[in-house]
Design a protein around this motif. Structure first.
Motif, PDB file in Angstrom:
ATOM      1  N   VAL A  72       0.845  -1.200   0.000  1.00  0.00           N
ATOM      2  CA  VAL A  72       0.000   0.000   0.000  1.00  0.00           C
ATOM      3  C   VAL A  72       0.880   1.251   0.000  1.00  0.00           C
ATOM      4  O   VAL A  72       2.054   1.213   0.398  1.00  0.00           O
ATOM      5  CB  VAL A  72      -0.945   0.021   1.225  1.00  0.00           C
ATOM      6  N   ALA A  73       0.276   2.368  -0.444  1.00  0.00           N
ATOM      7  CA  ALA A  73       0.943   3.676  -0.394  1.00  0.00           C
ATOM      8  C   ALA A  73       0.718   4.270   0.987  1.00  0.00           C
ATOM      9  O   ALA A  73      -0.417   4.489   1.405  1.00  0.00           O
ATOM     10  CB  ALA A  73       0.378   4.580  -1.474  1.00  0.00           C
ATOM     11  N   ARG A  74       1.800   4.568   1.710  1.00  0.00           N
ATOM     12  CA  ARG A  74       1.689   5.081   3.074  1.00  0.00           C
ATOM     13  C   ARG A  74       1.797   6.605   3.124  1.00  0.00           C
ATOM     14  O   ARG A  74       1.614   7.197   4.187  1.00  0.00           O
ATOM     15  CB  ARG A  74       2.769   4.441   3.947  1.00  0.00           C
ATOM     16  N   VAL A  75       2.122   7.201   1.985  1.00  0.00           N
ATOM     17  CA  VAL A  75       2.130   8.660   1.885  1.00  0.00           C
ATOM     18  C   VAL A  75       1.368   9.067   0.629  1.00  0.00           C
ATOM     19  O   VAL A  75       1.207   8.270  -0.306  1.00  0.00           O
ATOM     20  CB  VAL A  75       3.568   9.229   1.840  1.00  0.00           C
ATOM     21  N   GLN A  76       0.917  10.317   0.617  1.00  0.00           N
ATOM     22  CA  GLN A  76       0.145  10.804  -0.531  1.00  0.00           C
ATOM     23  C   GLN A  76       1.077  11.331  -1.607  1.00  0.00           C
ATOM     24  O   GLN A  76       2.096  11.945  -1.331  1.00  0.00           O
ATOM     25  CB  GLN A  76      -0.815  11.916  -0.080  1.00  0.00           C
ATOM     26  N   GLY A  77       0.691  11.070  -2.870  1.00  0.00           N
ATOM     27  CA  GLY A  77       1.480  11.588  -3.985  1.00  0.00           C
ATOM     28  C   GLY A  77       1.115  10.883  -5.270  1.00  0.00           C
ATOM     29  O   GLY A  77       0.262   9.989  -5.304  1.00  0.00           O
ATOM     30  N   PHE A  78       1.778  11.290  -6.335  1.00  0.00           N
ATOM     31  CA  PHE A  78       1.552  10.702  -7.639  1.00  0.00           C
ATOM     32  C   PHE A  78       2.582   9.602  -7.906  1.00  0.00           C
ATOM     33  O   PHE A  78       3.750   9.730  -7.516  1.00  0.00           O
ATOM     34  CB  PHE A  78       1.640  11.771  -8.734  1.00  0.00           C
ATOM     35  N   LYS A  96      13.607  -9.910  -4.997  1.00  0.00           N
ATOM     36  CA  LYS A  96      14.270 -10.141  -3.724  1.00  0.00           C
ATOM     37  C   LYS A  96      13.786  -9.123  -2.706  1.00  0.00           C
ATOM     38  O   LYS A  96      13.315  -8.044  -3.043  1.00  0.00           O
ATOM     39  CB  LYS A  96      15.790 -10.029  -3.897  1.00  0.00           C
ATOM     40  N   ALA A  97      13.948  -9.467  -1.439  1.00  0.00           N
ATOM     41  CA  ALA A  97      13.571  -8.546  -0.370  1.00  0.00           C
ATOM     42  C   ALA A  97      14.363  -7.251  -0.515  1.00  0.00           C
ATOM     43  O   ALA A  97      15.571  -7.265  -0.760  1.00  0.00           O
ATOM     44  CB  ALA A  97      13.832  -9.184   0.994  1.00  0.00           C
ATOM     45  N   GLY A  98      13.687  -6.095  -0.385  1.00  0.00           N
ATOM     46  CA  GLY A  98      14.338  -4.797  -0.483  1.00  0.00           C
ATOM     47  C   GLY A  98      14.297  -4.185  -1.870  1.00  0.00           C
ATOM     48  O   GLY A  98      14.703  -3.023  -2.043  1.00  0.00           O
ATOM     49  N   THR A  99      13.834  -4.928  -2.863  1.00  0.00           N
ATOM     50  CA  THR A  99      13.745  -4.389  -4.226  1.00  0.00           C
ATOM     51  C   THR A  99      12.688  -3.279  -4.278  1.00  0.00           C
ATOM     52  O   THR A  99      11.568  -3.452  -3.787  1.00  0.00           O
ATOM     53  CB  THR A  99      13.378  -5.492  -5.223  1.00  0.00           C
ATOM     54  N   VAL A 100      13.051  -2.125  -4.889  1.00  0.00           N
ATOM     55  CA  VAL A 100      12.100  -1.027  -5.029  1.00  0.00           C
ATOM     56  C   VAL A 100      11.115  -1.375  -6.138  1.00  0.00           C
ATOM     57  O   VAL A 100      11.513  -1.678  -7.268  1.00  0.00           O
ATOM     58  CB  VAL A 100      12.823   0.293  -5.360  1.00  0.00           C
ATOM     59  N   LEU A 101       9.823  -1.335  -5.810  1.00  0.00           N
ATOM     60  CA  LEU A 101       8.780  -1.708  -6.766  1.00  0.00           C
ATOM     61  C   LEU A 101       8.026  -0.485  -7.297  1.00  0.00           C
ATOM     62  O   LEU A 101       7.744  -0.402  -8.493  1.00  0.00           O
ATOM     63  CB  LEU A 101       7.795  -2.673  -6.098  1.00  0.00           C
ATOM     64  N   PHE A 102       7.694   0.455  -6.420  1.00  0.00           N
ATOM     65  CA  PHE A 102       6.979   1.675  -6.806  1.00  0.00           C
ATOM     66  C   PHE A 102       7.716   2.887  -6.232  1.00  0.00           C
ATOM     67  O   PHE A 102       8.264   2.820  -5.130  1.00  0.00           O
ATOM     68  CB  PHE A 102       5.538   1.678  -6.269  1.00  0.00           C
ATOM     69  N   VAL A 103       7.690   3.979  -6.982  1.00  0.00           N
ATOM     70  CA  VAL A 103       8.244   5.243  -6.499  1.00  0.00           C
ATOM     71  C   VAL A 103       7.146   6.293  -6.567  1.00  0.00           C
ATOM     72  O   VAL A 103       6.580   6.554  -7.637  1.00  0.00           O
ATOM     73  CB  VAL A 103       9.460   5.693  -7.331  1.00  0.00           C
ATOM     74  N   ILE A 104       6.816   6.875  -5.400  1.00  0.00           N
ATOM     75  CA  ILE A 104       5.839   7.970  -5.315  1.00  0.00           C
ATOM     76  C   ILE A 104       6.612   9.286  -5.398  1.00  0.00           C
ATOM     77  O   ILE A 104       7.758   9.382  -4.932  1.00  0.00           O
ATOM     78  CB  ILE A 104       5.040   7.863  -4.002  1.00  0.00           C
ATOM     79  N   GLU A 105       6.014  10.290  -5.972  1.00  0.00           N
ATOM     80  CA  GLU A 105       6.646  11.602  -6.170  1.00  0.00           C
ATOM     81  C   GLU A 105       7.412  12.017  -4.905  1.00  0.00           C
ATOM     82  O   GLU A 105       6.836  12.175  -3.829  1.00  0.00           O
ATOM     83  CB  GLU A 105       5.582  12.643  -6.504  1.00  0.00           C
ATOM     84  N   GLN A 106       8.721  12.228  -5.038  1.00  0.00           N
ATOM     85  CA  GLN A 106       9.577  12.421  -3.876  1.00  0.00           C
ATOM     86  C   GLN A 106       9.888  13.885  -3.548  1.00  0.00           C
ATOM     87  O   GLN A 106      10.253  14.198  -2.413  1.00  0.00           O
ATOM     88  CB  GLN A 106      10.909  11.675  -4.093  1.00  0.00           C
ATOM     89  N   LYS A 107       9.755  14.785  -4.514  1.00  0.00           N
ATOM     90  CA  LYS A 107      10.194  16.168  -4.320  1.00  0.00           C
ATOM     91  C   LYS A 107       9.564  16.835  -3.112  1.00  0.00           C
ATOM     92  O   LYS A 107      10.287  17.454  -2.292  1.00  0.00           O
ATOM     93  CB  LYS A 107       9.893  16.979  -5.587  1.00  0.00           C
ATOM     94  N   PRO A 108       8.246  16.753  -2.901  1.00  0.00           N
ATOM     95  CA  PRO A 108       7.668  17.413  -1.719  1.00  0.00           C
ATOM     96  C   PRO A 108       8.262  16.903  -0.408  1.00  0.00           C
ATOM     97  O   PRO A 108       8.458  17.679   0.537  1.00  0.00           O
ATOM     98  CB  PRO A 108       6.177  17.077  -1.822  1.00  0.00           C
ATOM     99  N   TYR A 109       8.569  15.625  -0.333  1.00  0.00           N
ATOM    100  CA  TYR A 109       9.081  15.050   0.891  1.00  0.00           C
ATOM    101  C   TYR A 109      10.566  15.359   1.069  1.00  0.00           C
ATOM    102  O   TYR A 109      11.053  15.460   2.203  1.00  0.00           O
ATOM    103  CB  TYR A 109       8.806  13.548   0.911  1.00  0.00           C
ATOM    104  N   GLN A 110      11.269  15.529  -0.043  1.00  0.00           N
ATOM    105  CA  GLN A 110      12.664  15.956   0.033  1.00  0.00           C
ATOM    106  C   GLN A 110      12.748  17.382   0.565  1.00  0.00           C
ATOM    107  O   GLN A 110      13.588  17.701   1.425  1.00  0.00           O
ATOM    108  CB  GLN A 110      13.317  15.859  -1.346  1.00  0.00           C
ATOM    109  N   LEU A 111      11.841  18.240   0.091  1.00  0.00           N
ATOM    110  CA  LEU A 111      11.805  19.626   0.572  1.00  0.00           C
ATOM    111  C   LEU A 111      11.421  19.687   2.047  1.00  0.00           C
ATOM    112  O   LEU A 111      11.969  20.497   2.812  1.00  0.00           O
ATOM    113  CB  LEU A 111      10.812  20.444  -0.262  1.00  0.00           C
ATOM    114  N   VAL A 125      -2.146   8.562  -5.248  1.00  0.00           N
ATOM    115  CA  VAL A 125      -2.360   7.487  -4.276  1.00  0.00           C
ATOM    116  C   VAL A 125      -2.221   8.043  -2.865  1.00  0.00           C
ATOM    117  O   VAL A 125      -1.627   9.102  -2.645  1.00  0.00           O
ATOM    118  CB  VAL A 125      -1.361   6.327  -4.495  1.00  0.00           C
ATOM    119  N   GLY A 126      -2.757   7.324  -1.898  1.00  0.00           N
ATOM    120  CA  GLY A 126      -2.607   7.681  -0.496  1.00  0.00           C
ATOM    121  C   GLY A 126      -3.426   8.863  -0.067  1.00  0.00           C
ATOM    122  O   GLY A 126      -3.195   9.411   1.026  1.00  0.00           O
ATOM    123  N   ALA A 127      -4.387   9.291  -0.871  1.00  0.00           N
ATOM    124  CA  ALA A 127      -5.196  10.458  -0.512  1.00  0.00           C
ATOM    125  C   ALA A 127      -6.347  10.015   0.384  1.00  0.00           C
ATOM    126  O   ALA A 127      -7.282   9.364  -0.066  1.00  0.00           O
ATOM    127  CB  ALA A 127      -5.733  11.123  -1.775  1.00  0.00           C
TER     128      ALA A 127
END
Length: 409
Positions: free
Chosen positions: A89-95, A108-123, A215-217
């Motif tokens: 599931v998406a635990r944060v809101q974003g595109f 394998k365990a730890g493999t990145v499967l989905f990436v949610i828009e990161q810029k707002p959280y980086q800021l 997602v996550g809204a």
């Protein structure tokens, strides 16, 4: 005179012809009578020379039961189940910014499967880090003011009220600095949530979202499901009677609860011959299910080749203690009627008897006979459709072949 003479001549001829006809009939009757008498004599003579002789008894193959040690099995049916199956599931809101796998991939365990828009959280992280720097500066200033007020108060130059204000300002600055550290950790956590990773090795199902989708809204959004296939569970039920028998065997053999997890378990699909999949017992419920009177048991099996999938209906057997000197006959020779199961046995006079038997488990193409026959009984193994109890036979002794051991994968 001439006419009268002709008439007498004609009468004599007619009489002569009648006599000849009568003679012919008598001869014919005599011939027929002679033939019948001759036939009677011939038949009578044949009956005296060729008396009826019954046919010899049929040659029928018989064999002594095979005596050998047999491992008794607890047999059941069960279902396979995944050791782990998790909804991502998406635990944060974003595109959705990126999808880094293909539907059905093994990851394998730890493999990145989905990436949610990161810029707002980086800021947000950078903002929290800046707040920490400001809080650190305030803390440094207030601590210096506090120390100065302490010195002045000791010389009676500053009032107690001023010292109290400096103390409160210092404590507030320290608390603000701690809060800034919490803000940084929360911002780092949210930034980490923008990458949805595989929690364990498994197969990822088809995705439930698309690139660019929000997602996550408001509530967590399901992205996909990941299922672990290696190892795999097998769940099955054991009857109350078998449970009591097993517990008695465990007590007799002095086994502990840890030893139970070393007991092997064998599994076969409905389409497979034998039980090619092997593992060990993993868990047994602490109590019976009251509605069914059964105990739920679970085994765990390696499944590197993914031959077993969650939800399969499987055959299960668990080996128990070996039992020596069991009697086995070919399973095909066991018949049945309204009174139960039976086999045909040739007695000491080679006359067939029908013996009622109690059957045990099947071992290859052989069947264990619990009761009904002895080791020296000659069991009929051929011509079963042509012989009946009470019939005398000419037995031909054969040997029952030992069952072939099942191949281990």
């Amino acid at each position: 005179m001439g006419g009268d003479s002709d008439w007498r001549s004609s009468a004599r001829e007619r009489q002569a012809q009648a006599d000849r006809s009568r003679l012919i009939r008598l001869r014919t009757l005599a011939l027929i009578a002679g033939s019948v008498l001759a036939s009677t004599l011939i038949v009578s003579g044949c009956g005296e020379k060729n008396a009826f002789v019954p046919p010899p008894p049929p040659k029928i193959e018989v064999a002594l039961p095979l005596k050998q040690t047999v491992t008794r099995y607890l047999e059941a049916t069960g279902n396979t189940a995944a050791v782990n199956s998790t909804t991502l599931v998406a635990r944060v809101q974003g595109f959705i910014q990126d999808i880094k796998y293909k539907d059905g991939d093994a990851v394998k365990a730890g493999t990145v499967l989905f990436v949610i828009e990161q810029k707002p959280y980086q800021l947000a992280l950078e903002q929290a880090e800046a707040g920490q720097s400001s809080a650190a500066a305030d803390t440094k200033k207030t601590e210096a003011d506090y120390k100065r007020q302490v010195d002045l108060a000791a010389k009676n130059i500053s009032s107690q009220s001023t010292l109290d204000q400096a103390t409160a300002a210092k404590d507030a600055a320290v608390a603000k600095q701690k809060q800034s550290q919490v803000d940084i950790e929360q911002a780092q956590l949210n930034l980490g949530y923008t990458e949805v990773k595989a929690p364990f090795d498994g197969i990822v199902t088809s995705r439930d979202v698309s690139l660019g989708q929000l997602v996550g809204a408001g509530s967590p959004t399901t992205l996909a499901t990941i299922v672990q296939l290696n190892p795999i569970y097998v769940n099955f039920a054991v009857s109350e009677t078998d449970v009591q028998s097993i517990r008695a065997g465990i007590k007799e053999r002095g086994l502990t609860s840890e030893d139970l997890k070393k007991i092997p378990i064998e599994v076969g699909l409905q389409s497979e011959k034998g039980y090619p999949h092997r593992g060990t017992l993993d868990y047994a419920a602490p109590s019976l299910t009251a509605a069914t009177g059964t105990l739920m048991v679970r085994g765990i099996l390696p499944n590197a080749d993914r031959a077993l999938l969650p939800g399969y209906f499987v055959r299960v057997r668990v080996p128990r203690a070996p039992e020596p000197d069991r009697l086995l006959v070919p399973d095909r020779v066991v018949g049945s009627d309204q009174s139960g199961r039976y086999v045909l046995v040739a007695n000491k006079d080679d006359v067939l008897e029908q013996r009622k038997v109690e059957l045990g488990q099947q071992v290859g193409e052989l069947r264990v006979i619990e009761k009904g026959i002895n080791a020296d009984d000659r069991v009929v193994i051929s011509g079963l459709m042509t012989v009946v109890p009470g019939e005398k036979i000419d037995p031909v002794l054969k040997t029952v072949a030992s069952p072939a051991a099942e191949a281990t994968p």
